[in-house]
Scaffold this motif. Structure first.
Motif: not given
Ligand SMILES: O=C[C@H](O)COP(=O)(O)O
Length: 271
Positions: A115-117, A193-195, A229-231, A247-249
């Motif tokens: 279920g990832h975004a 995410i991705g910020r 998770g999210g940056s 954390l989910f990195l």
């Molecule tokens: O799966 C990991 C997350 O979507 C976080 O990714 P990110 O840290 O590159 O924003």
């Protein structure tokens, strides 16, 4: 919600407190060779870092599918677990291009992301698909890294409600929980995410607290963790403290030296 699938615990019952968890998804950023170099460094980190070697901090890696078998070889015998970024809801059949949870289990995967975004936004996964995939993970004895998160930045109250609705929706498809089932809920606000920086700590704390309460009421008796998770990056876990289980990195773990600094933060929390 399927009767008997969840809700084994009394509402508000505490969830068993897990060890800090640091998961890394490489998404599709690294090619197979670069993943090999990264996993090699990760294995070295696991061997030399007392908190990882002593299993006071849990690490897992989710490489791209084509690098999974190689990653398994590199991490076998280390305390670092591995897994996949997706699976199909069926295990066998005419499903061209799909990934079987049964095969992931056979490859020694402990974790599978669900279920990832990006799966929802880019690949059109609906709540029903996400729920069936969650069920497939449990059915195969895999620990789902179940991603929830609000689409747009707003109040923490609205964010928590959106995330809990996602959990309830998905668990409505779950029929195959066992006494040993484990879940990792990754709270990932889609807008973070991705910020360059993560969501504000106060926002994350509020939502994580609500998610823990939901898990306590509906998933008691099994091991459940809430990670952010999210940056997420160096400093994020130190700021969040024990309001999350880890954390989910993503991008900020591509340099294993950065990941090592984050392991230090997790180790400090574990003490
Ligand atoms: O799966 C990991 C997350 O979507 C976080 O990714 P990110 O840290 O590159 O924003």
């Amino acid at each position: 919600m399927s009767s008997g699938a969840v809700g084994q615990g009394a509402p508000g019952a505490p969830v068993a407190r897990p060890l800090p968890i640091l998961g890394v998804s490489l998404k599709l950023y690294l090619d197979v060779a670069a993943t090999g170099a990264w996993a090699g460094e990760l294995a070295e980190l696991a061997a030399r870092h007392p908190a990882v070697a002593g299993e006071r901090v849990r690490l897992f890696a989710l490489p791209s599918l084509t690098a999974l078998a190689q990653t398994r070889q590199q991490l076998a015998g280390t305390p670092v677990a591995w897994g996949a970024q997706d699976l199909h809801w069926e295990d066998r059949g005419a499903f061209t291009g799909a990934v079987s949870g049964a095969d992931l289990a056979e490859l020694g995967c402990r974790y599978v992301e669900v279920g990832h975004a990006e799966r929802k936004r880019i690949f059109g996964e609906t709540p029903a698909v996400v729920g069936q995939k969650l069920n497939a993970a449990f059915r195969n004895g895999l620990t789902p890294v179940f991603c929830v998160g609000e689409q747009r930045a707003g109040t923490p109250e609205l964010a928590a409600a959106e995330c809990i609705a996602q959990l309830e929706d998905a668990f409505g498809h779950v029929t195959q929980l066992s006494a040993t089932s484990e879940i990792v809920v990754a709270y990932e606000p889609e807008w973070a995410i991705g910020r360059p920086v993560p969501a504000p700590a106060a926002h994350v704390r509020f939502v994580a607290d609500r998610l823990r309460a939901w898990l306590g009421a509906h998933f008691a008796g099994a091991e459940a963790s809430v990670i952010y998770g999210g940056s997420a990056q160096r400093g994020t876990l130190a700021e969040l403290g024990d309001s999350v289980d880890g954390l989910f990195l993503g991008r900020f773990a591509h340099r294993v030296s950065d990941l090592a600094a984050i392991v230090d933060e997790a180790a400090a929390l574990a003490e």
